[in-house]
Motif scaffolding. Structure first.
Motif, PDB file in Angstrom:
ATOM      1  N   GLU A  36       0.852  -1.183   0.000  1.00  0.00           N
ATOM      2  CA  GLU A  36       0.000   0.000   0.000  1.00  0.00           C
ATOM      3  C   GLU A  36       0.891   1.237   0.000  1.00  0.00           C
ATOM      4  N   GLU A  83      -4.390   5.509   3.200  1.00  0.00           N
ATOM      5  CA  GLU A  83      -4.089   4.643   2.054  1.00  0.00           C
ATOM      6  C   GLU A  83      -4.551   5.315   0.763  1.00  0.00           C
ATOM      7  N   HIS A 126      -2.658   1.054  -3.864  1.00  0.00           N
ATOM      8  CA  HIS A 126      -2.504  -0.333  -3.438  1.00  0.00           C
ATOM      9  C   HIS A 126      -2.156  -1.162  -4.662  1.00  0.00           C
ATOM     10  N   PHE A 173      -1.319  -5.047  -6.117  1.00  0.00           N
ATOM     11  CA  PHE A 173      -1.485  -6.464  -5.758  1.00  0.00           C
ATOM     12  C   PHE A 173      -0.910  -7.359  -6.852  1.00  0.00           C
TER      13      PHE A 173
HETATM   14 MG    MG Z   1      -6.331  -1.487  -0.114  1.00  0.00          MG
END
Ligand code: MG
Ligand code: ATP
Ligand code: MG
Ligand code: MG
Length: 564
Positions: free
Chosen positions: A209, A407, A410, A412
């Motif tokens: 993040e 945040e 992000h 992934f």
């Molecule tokens: Mg997130």
């Protein structure tokens, strides 16, 4: 932009219902107005800022090789059922029904839609890698929308999705996106930090993040002052044996056929287990967590994860574990006694020694693990209180410092979760159908606007970083007598600045200087130039940077030099 022909509406009073600075200032500056809980109208002023953020995001995404597209906000239930997320996303997913009684959701994220697009468009490994992105409105029915656009229900997100034939290529793109995000937040003038993070409802194997550092941030971050180690404290919960509210479907799938209690594991290991043991994790010598078992001998839960250096958390399949152990089918066993096994126990495990001694006698090599030193503190309440500043960093380098963060991004590494669930394949070099590995990368575009204000404000109002300001400069005209020369000089300056590529507003509203300056300070314009009869007579303009204490009298060239 002539402000007499724009819509500005600032407020003197601080709104009573706003809790944090950015929300207060966005309302005072008239950037947003509330329509309903978590739903905000962006005024022309607010929209200019939002567009500036979007522009930086688009430029850097394009430069990093991603390709812009757009997917529908409303998506059919059938699509979401292919991955099981129709049921599993939870109450944040807003479901709607059309006149034909068909079910739809308002998209909170678009893995399903992009995978559907991909499977229609792509057939060969030769077309990969590819990274698609969009900047669109998302909806999440947040349980507690608050802080204005910071945690809204409808918000603007940039989401990107990449597809790869190999895991290595996914890792390369993950790094590429990580670097692009670093450039984006740097260009936006934000103080930020990237941290290891949990993969939450999106799932996947690795994630980072990006947090804007601010005391009002909802997330607690822990980072080592002597290394690159930095983690969201939420992660402590993710690697600890506590139950996770956002458990992924993989987790549930693994749990059902493999439920075991601590006692079962102890029995498997052939060792006595004290009743004080609340939870244990069994890991291989390479850090592969074989099982996390929790419960006061009543709650049964097993999590299986891979944790090299804590960066990488994912659920393993039973087959993977068995392969790892080199054993025959059955839960974890029979274990290979020569394999080094590490047991991670929670803090309340006073009698852990018995377990370790017993296991060692049974031929397993077992260490007890010191929470806070070897792994982040387990934290059932997901509260920072259990991790203290000064605790040893989990990577063994130095001690931890704590900070709060918002945040804003992000990334992934998803792996094949979505491509497998949706039967999405391409042909590889040998002509075999393979599921592409995927990554996904989100940025909270509208949240960034609020986050930037948390970091950049003073008593007078917002102090935009140049890249996000609604205008970089404003020409303020003081001309109560309607002197044509003054008007002409101000108009000329406004025109010239814009022609020179400096996004400049012209405050020709005819306000008294005090009110005009207060507005421009509140809405945070970085550079102010005052054109008045007095200045014109002296051949100067009054210039003031938003961050400066005093104004200066400068000639045109000097003013330009300050702004450019
Ligand atoms: Mg997130
Ligand atoms: P949070 O932890 O704040 O709820 P998230 O982890 O659920 O965020 P992601 O699924 O990672 O969010 O979505 C990508 C980005 O979208 C987030 O990093 C965040 O910047 C933004 N975002 C998520 N939820 C909201 C919201 N309710 N309002 C505004 N922005 C949001
Ligand atoms: Mg969320
Ligand atoms: Mg989050």
């Amino acid at each position: 932009m002539r402000l007499s022909q724009f819509h500005l509406r600032t407020e003197k009073e601080t709104p009573a219902d706003a809790e944090i600075t950015s929300h207060k200032l966005m309302l005072k500056a008239g950037m947003v107005r509330k329509l309903a809980a978590g739903l905000y109208t962006w005024s022309p002023l607010g929209l200019r800022v939002l567009r500036k953020v979007e522009a930086v995001v688009r430029e850097e995404m394009d430069a990093a090789g991603a390709i812009e597209m757009a997917m529908p906000s409303v998506q059919p239930k059938e699509l979401w059922e292919e991955t099981g997320r129709w049921a599993k996303f939870g109450p944040q997913l807003l479901k709607i029904r059309d006149r034909k009684e068909q079910d739809y959701c308002f998209t909170p994220t678009a893995e399903e839609a992009v995978t559907d697009f991909f499977r229609q468009e792509f057939s060969s490994y030769k077309q990969l890698p590819v990274n698609f992105y969009q900047v669109t409105t998302k909806f999440r029915d947040e349980i507690r929308p608050r802080f204005g656009v910071m945690r809204a229900r409808e918000f603007v997100m940039k989401d990107a999705y990449s597809f790869h034939v190999s895991d290595d290529d996914l890792q390369r793109e993950y790094r590429n996106m990580y670097d692009a995000y670093t450039r984006i937040f740097t260009r936006l003038g934000l103080k930020f930090r990237a941290v290891f993070a949990d993969t939450g409802a999106i799932g996947g194997s690795a994630s980072h993040e990006f947090h804007v550092l601010a005391d009002s941030g909802e997330d607690a971050l822990a980072f080592s002052e002597s290394s690159d180690y930095a983690a969201n404290v939420e992660l402590a919960e993710a690697v600890s044996p506590g139950p996770r509210p956002a458990a992924t479907e993989t987790l549930r799938r693994v749990e059902t056929p493999m439920q075991k209690t601590c006692e079962d594991v102890a029995a498997l290991l052939g060792i006595p287990l004290q009743r004080t043991v609340k939870s244990v994790a069994v890991t291989g010598d390479d850090g592969f967590v074989l099982a996390l078992v929790r419960g006061d001998h009543t709650v049964n839960e097993i999590k299986l994860a891979k944790l090299p250096g804590l960066a990488d958390y994912r659920l393993a399949t039973e087959a993977e574990i068995l392969e790892h152990l080199g054993s025959t089918p059955g839960f974890l066993g029979p274990l290979n006694p020569r394999k080094k096994i590490r047991v991670v126990a929670d803090r309340s495990v006073a009698a852990m020694a018995d377990f370790v001694v017993g296991a060692n006698e049974a031929g397993f090599h077992i260490a007890g693990v010191n929470w806070g030193r070897d792994l982040p503190e387990p934290d059932d309440t997901a509260d920072i209180r259990n991790v203290q500043a000064g605790d040893a960093s989990p990577d063994g380098n130095g001690t931890l410092a704590l900070a709060r963060g918002i945040e804003v991004g992000h990334v992934f590494a998803l792996g094949r979760k979505y491509s497998e669930a949706m039967g999405c394949t391409v042909l590889d070099a040998d002509g075999r159908a393979v599921h592409p590995a995927m990554g996904c990368y989100g940025i909270g575009v509208s949240r960034i606007v609020a986050a930037a204000i948390e970091q950049n404000h003073d008593e007078a109002g917002i102090r935009w970083p140049d890249a996000m300001a609604p205008w970089r400069a404003v020409v303020c005209m003081i001309n109560p007598k309607g002197n044509a020369e003054v008007t002409a000089a101000a108009e000329a300056l406004h025109r010239e600045f814009n022609a020179a590529g400096i996004d400049t507003a012209f405050d020709d509203r005819g306000l008294r200087p005090g009110a005009m300056f207060a507005d421009m300070e509140l809405i945070g314009i970085p550079h102010r130039i005052v054109v008045s009869e007095r200045g014109l007579a002296a051949g100067t303009f009054e210039y003031r940077a938003r961050s400066a204490a005093e104004a200066e009298q400068l000639d045109r060239a000097a003013v330009l030099a300050r702004i450019a």
